[in-house]
Design a protein around this motif. Structure first.
Motif, PDB file in Angstrom:
ATOM      1  N   PRO A 167       2.121  16.350   0.731  1.00 11.86           N
ATOM      2  CA  PRO A 167       1.506  15.042   0.436  1.00 11.86           C
ATOM      3  C   PRO A 167       2.027  14.430  -0.866  1.00 11.86           C
ATOM      4  N   ASN A 168       2.318  15.270  -1.859  1.00  2.63           N
ATOM      5  CA  ASN A 168       2.835  14.764  -3.128  1.00  2.63           C
ATOM      6  C   ASN A 168       4.186  14.079  -2.931  1.00  2.63           C
ATOM      7  N   ALA A 169       5.010  14.631  -2.017  1.00  6.12           N
ATOM      8  CA  ALA A 169       6.321  14.035  -1.744  1.00  6.12           C
ATOM      9  C   ALA A 169       6.190  12.689  -1.046  1.00  6.12           C
ATOM     10  N   PHE A 170       5.105  12.493  -0.288  1.00  3.28           N
ATOM     11  CA  PHE A 170       4.919  11.258   0.481  1.00  3.28           C
ATOM     12  C   PHE A 170       4.052  10.222  -0.236  1.00  3.28           C
ATOM     13  N   LYS A 171       3.536  10.536  -1.407  1.00  3.43           N
ATOM     14  CA  LYS A 171       2.578   9.634  -2.039  1.00  3.43           C
ATOM     15  C   LYS A 171       3.193   8.295  -2.449  1.00  3.43           C
ATOM     16  N   LEU A 208       0.850  -1.192   0.000  1.00  6.46           N
ATOM     17  CA  LEU A 208       0.000   0.000   0.000  1.00  6.46           C
ATOM     18  C   LEU A 208       0.884   1.239   0.000  1.00  6.46           C
ATOM     19  N   GLN A 209       0.741   2.070  -1.044  1.00  7.30           N
ATOM     20  CA  GLN A 209       1.444   3.337  -1.118  1.00  7.30           C
ATOM     21  C   GLN A 209       0.519   4.453  -0.634  1.00  7.30           C
ATOM     22  N   MET A 210       1.126   5.491  -0.050  1.00  6.68           N
ATOM     23  CA  MET A 210       0.344   6.545   0.581  1.00  6.68           C
ATOM     24  C   MET A 210      -0.496   7.348  -0.414  1.00  6.68           C
TER      25      MET A 210
END
Length: 235
Positions: A120-124, A106-108
């Motif tokens: 959030p884009n950096a952690f997706k 599962l990816q964020m």
């Protein structure tokens, strides 16, 4: 006038099709990936000295979405540890192992709203993963007797098969093609493998099971047909 009206409607229809096609840029992804990579391993078992060793892995990924993946992975390489000359137990081993892992990942990006949001884009592409596996152990070099403690001997098996539970965290760097589809991915991960037995190192001692960790780097190539996601993948 009749031909002019037809021409206008034809132009509008073409523009509508073009707009629809453009709207899909960035939403598509491949349903499958093929990957390979390298691992640095450490065994936490009955040997007193922990050493690093290398292995390779090959995997096939089924992508239920760009951020939900089901992975079949094969690992092959060496696990080793111990020191027969300087430790009180004298335990030292080399295991030419093979393993098969089945993991869900599962990816964020599946749960984050990352559109036009830098953090959030950096952690997706950060992910967690777990599943079940099977490791085949073949001990090719082992020392069971202690030099420093005469008469001390550790029994165990040279060949064994054991169930393993992998727990993994990592980050997947996606590289996009001209259609903003993920073309290939660089995968950096740390995996801790809980072995449900005590024969990974060839020694049977104590009450603790054997475990091994892996730092890995890999590359995955998109293959197969494309399908669409509900939101744009790159930002």
């Amino acid at each position: 006038m009749k031909y002019f009206i037809k021409a206008i409607f034809s132009l509008l229809f073409v523009c509508l099709l073009a707009g629809t096609a453009k709207a899909q840029i960035g939403y598509n992804y491949a349903q499958y990936d093929l990957g390979l990579g390298l691992d640095i391993n450490k065994v936490y078992g009955d040997a007193q000295t922990i050493k690093s060793s290398k292995s390779a892995h090959f995997n096939f990924n089924v992508n239920a979405g760009p951020y939900i993946n089901y992975i079949i992975e094969v690992q092959t390489g060496v696990l080793q540890g111990g020191d027969s000359l300087t430790t009180t137990t004298g335990r030292q081993f080399k295991n030419n192992f093979n393993a098969v892992m089945f993991r869900a990942q599962l990816q964020m990006g599946e749960i984050l709203d990352y559109a036009d949001k830098p953090i959030p884009n950096a952690f997706k592409n950060l992910y967690i993963s777990s599943g079940v596996g099977f490791v085949v152990n073949h001990i090719t070099n082992i020392n069971r007797e202690s030099i420093l403690t005469p008469g001390f001997y550790t029994p165990g098996e040279l060949n064994s098969n054991e169930i393993v539970i992998p727990a993994r965290i990592g980050y997947e760097f996606k590289v996009y093609n001209s259609y903003d589809e993920p073309a290939f991915k660089i995968d950096l991960g740390y995996q801790y493998n809980f072995v449900l037995g005590d024969s990974l190192d060839g020694f049977t001692a104590g009450t603790q099971k054997d475990h091994y960790s892996q730092y890995s780097i890999g590359i995955k190539f998109a293959v197969g047909s494309k399908t669409s996601y509900r939101k744009q993948i790159p930002y």
